[in-house]
Design a protein around this motif. Structure first.
Motif, mmCIF file in Angstrom:
data_model
loop_
_atom_site.group_PDB
_atom_site.id
_atom_site.type_symbol
_atom_site.label_atom_id
_atom_site.label_comp_id
_atom_site.label_asym_id
_atom_site.label_seq_id
_atom_site.Cartn_x
_atom_site.Cartn_y
_atom_site.Cartn_z
ATOM 1 N N LEU A 1 121.640 35.128 -10.792
ATOM 2 C CA LEU A 1 122.816 33.773 -11.095
ATOM 3 C C LEU A 1 124.208 35.353 -11.110
ATOM 4 C CD1 LEU A 1 121.655 32.281 -14.285
ATOM 5 C CD2 LEU A 1 122.586 31.148 -12.387
ATOM 6 N N ARG A 2 124.361 36.066 -10.896
ATOM 7 C CA ARG A 2 125.337 37.125 -11.261
ATOM 8 C C ARG A 2 126.343 36.848 -10.305
ATOM 9 N NH1 ARG A 2 120.877 42.270 -12.801
ATOM 10 N NH2 ARG A 2 120.689 41.254 -14.874
ATOM 11 N N GLU A 3 125.571 36.884 -9.118
ATOM 12 C CA GLU A 3 127.580 36.857 -8.184
ATOM 13 C C GLU A 3 127.290 35.456 -8.409
ATOM 14 O OE1 GLU A 3 130.000 37.170 -5.347
ATOM 15 O OE2 GLU A 3 129.046 38.664 -6.482
ATOM 16 N N PRO A 4 126.892 34.256 -7.993
ATOM 17 C CA PRO A 4 127.338 32.736 -8.258
ATOM 18 C C PRO A 4 128.329 32.888 -9.875
ATOM 19 C CG PRO A 4 124.899 32.793 -8.112
ATOM 20 C CD PRO A 4 125.587 33.792 -7.837
ATOM 21 N N VAL A 5 127.799 33.065 -10.984
ATOM 22 C CA VAL A 5 128.914 33.243 -11.962
ATOM 23 C C VAL A 5 129.919 33.731 -12.179
ATOM 24 C CG1 VAL A 5 128.858 34.084 -14.366
ATOM 25 C CG2 VAL A 5 127.055 32.689 -13.831
ATOM 26 N N ALA A 6 130.054 35.921 -11.176
ATOM 27 C CA ALA A 6 131.225 36.120 -11.393
ATOM 28 C C ALA A 6 132.287 35.487 -10.253
ATOM 29 C CB ALA A 6 130.635 37.250 -10.845
ATOM 30 N N ASP B 1 133.556 32.463 -12.976
ATOM 31 C CA ASP B 1 134.452 33.577 -13.379
ATOM 32 C C ASP B 1 135.975 33.928 -12.684
ATOM 33 O OD1 ASP B 1 134.151 33.711 -16.375
ATOM 34 O OD2 ASP B 1 132.783 35.568 -15.638
ATOM 35 N N ARG B 2 136.011 34.465 -11.834
ATOM 36 C CA ARG B 2 137.032 34.824 -10.838
ATOM 37 C C ARG B 2 138.095 33.983 -10.382
ATOM 38 N NH1 ARG B 2 133.497 38.501 -8.531
ATOM 39 N NH2 ARG B 2 133.401 37.250 -6.280
ATOM 40 N N ALA C 1 146.732 41.944 -17.889
ATOM 41 C CA ALA C 1 146.379 42.064 -16.504
ATOM 42 C C ALA C 1 145.890 40.551 -16.855
ATOM 43 C CB ALA C 1 145.734 43.246 -16.037
ATOM 44 N N PRO C 2 145.695 39.792 -15.248
ATOM 45 C CA PRO C 2 144.477 38.580 -15.327
ATOM 46 C C PRO C 2 143.294 38.916 -15.883
ATOM 47 C CG PRO C 2 146.394 39.198 -13.390
ATOM 48 C CD PRO C 2 145.711 40.719 -14.448
ATOM 49 N N ASN C 3 142.959 39.386 -15.712
ATOM 50 C CA ASN C 3 141.404 39.518 -16.653
ATOM 51 C C ASN C 3 141.840 39.558 -17.883
ATOM 52 O OD1 ASN C 3 142.146 42.082 -16.088
ATOM 53 N ND2 ASN C 3 139.732 42.994 -16.583
ATOM 54 N N ALA C 4 142.523 40.490 -19.139
ATOM 55 C CA ALA C 4 142.644 40.436 -20.027
ATOM 56 C C ALA C 4 142.964 39.302 -21.043
ATOM 57 C CB ALA C 4 143.463 41.753 -20.226
ATOM 58 N N ALA C 5 144.003 38.619 -20.058
ATOM 59 C CA ALA C 5 144.470 37.145 -20.596
ATOM 60 C C ALA C 5 143.059 36.403 -20.583
ATOM 61 C CB ALA C 5 145.904 36.730 -19.303
ATOM 62 N N TYR C 6 142.711 35.689 -19.672
ATOM 63 C CA TYR C 6 141.307 35.140 -19.693
ATOM 64 C C TYR C 6 140.500 35.224 -20.668
ATOM 65 C CZ TYR C 6 137.152 33.081 -17.586
ATOM 66 O OH TYR C 6 136.421 32.755 -17.593
ATOM 67 N N GLY C 7 139.998 36.645 -20.744
ATOM 68 C CA GLY C 7 139.079 37.046 -22.149
ATOM 69 C C GLY C 7 139.495 36.600 -22.797
ATOM 70 N N LEU C 8 140.644 36.950 -23.273
ATOM 71 C CA LEU C 8 141.472 36.587 -24.457
ATOM 72 C C LEU C 8 141.658 35.373 -24.964
ATOM 73 C CD1 LEU C 8 144.602 38.469 -24.792
ATOM 74 C CD2 LEU C 8 143.151 38.597 -26.254
#
Length: 209
Positions: free
Chosen positions: A123-128, A131-132, A156-163
């Motif tokens: 599942l990890r790659e499809p989920v990743a 997520d992207r 950064a984009p990943n930080a904005a997404y995480g929040l």
């Protein structure tokens, strides 16, 4: 009249199966859904489901990928139509709340699947990948908001997404638990958070209030 391509017919049947399976998966979640259970809650027999998908994992990955392909463009209209920072904030917050109300089972399935990817290597790659695409979706909103404010994002984009994803998940949990103010709280938090994601040192005159 040209004959249908067998590959196209196969793909169309897989998509129809996935649409049907999503309803069961959204209600029961990953652990409680088997191919037989999915078939029992659809118009397709267990044999047909198993013919197109070798196991539950393959079906679920296909289902969520198909669903997310449609939802990752959900906020494109919000971005395209925005002419002021305040207008973008309001439209984005409203759309977040709207999708919780209209598609709560699907969002619940997504978070379930993402948690399961910690235990299921396949599942990890499809989920990743999903997520992207969601991160890119959120970033388009943040970048447009910064542009309307005459500045740039400060993180950064990943930080904005995480929040934002964290706030969204909290609101979803509250909504599913029957908390009356969960959506209003999400809207208020989005209005508070987005201005904090901007770089004040680069600010110029915004494009509107």
């Amino acid at each position: 009249m040209p004959r249908a391509n067998p590959i196209d017919k196969h793909d169309a049947r897989r998509r129809a199966l996935a649409d049907s399976a999503l309803r069961t998966l959204g209600e029961l979640g990953y652990a409680k859904s088997s191919l037989r259970e999915i078939a029992n809650n659809s118009e397709f027999s267990h044999g047909v489901v198993h013919y197109y998908f070798s196991d539950k994992l393959q079906l679920i990955v296909f289902c969520v990928q198909q669903y997310k392909q449609t939802c990752v463009t959900r906020y494109d209209g919000v971005v395209a139509d925005a002419t002021t920072p305040a207008g973008l904030l309001a439209a984005f917050a409203d759309k977040l709340c709207e999708t919780i109300v209209e598609e709560a089972p699907m969002h619940r399935l997504w978070y379930d699947l993402r948690s399961q990817s910690m235990f299921e290597p396949d599942l990890r790659e499809p989920v990743a990948q999903i997520d992207r695409t969601l991160e890119d979706m959120v970033w388009r909103v943040v970048a447009r908001y910064a542009e309307l404010c005459g500045t740039e994002p400060s993180i950064a984009p990943n930080a904005a997404y995480g929040l934002l994803d964290g706030l969204f998940q909290q609101a979803l949990l509250g909504y599913l638990a029957g908390e009356q103010r969960s959506l209003a709280t999400l809207s208020a938090q989005v209005h508070q958070l987005l201005p904090l994601l901007l770089d004040p040192a680069r600010a110029s005159a915004p494009h509107g209030a």
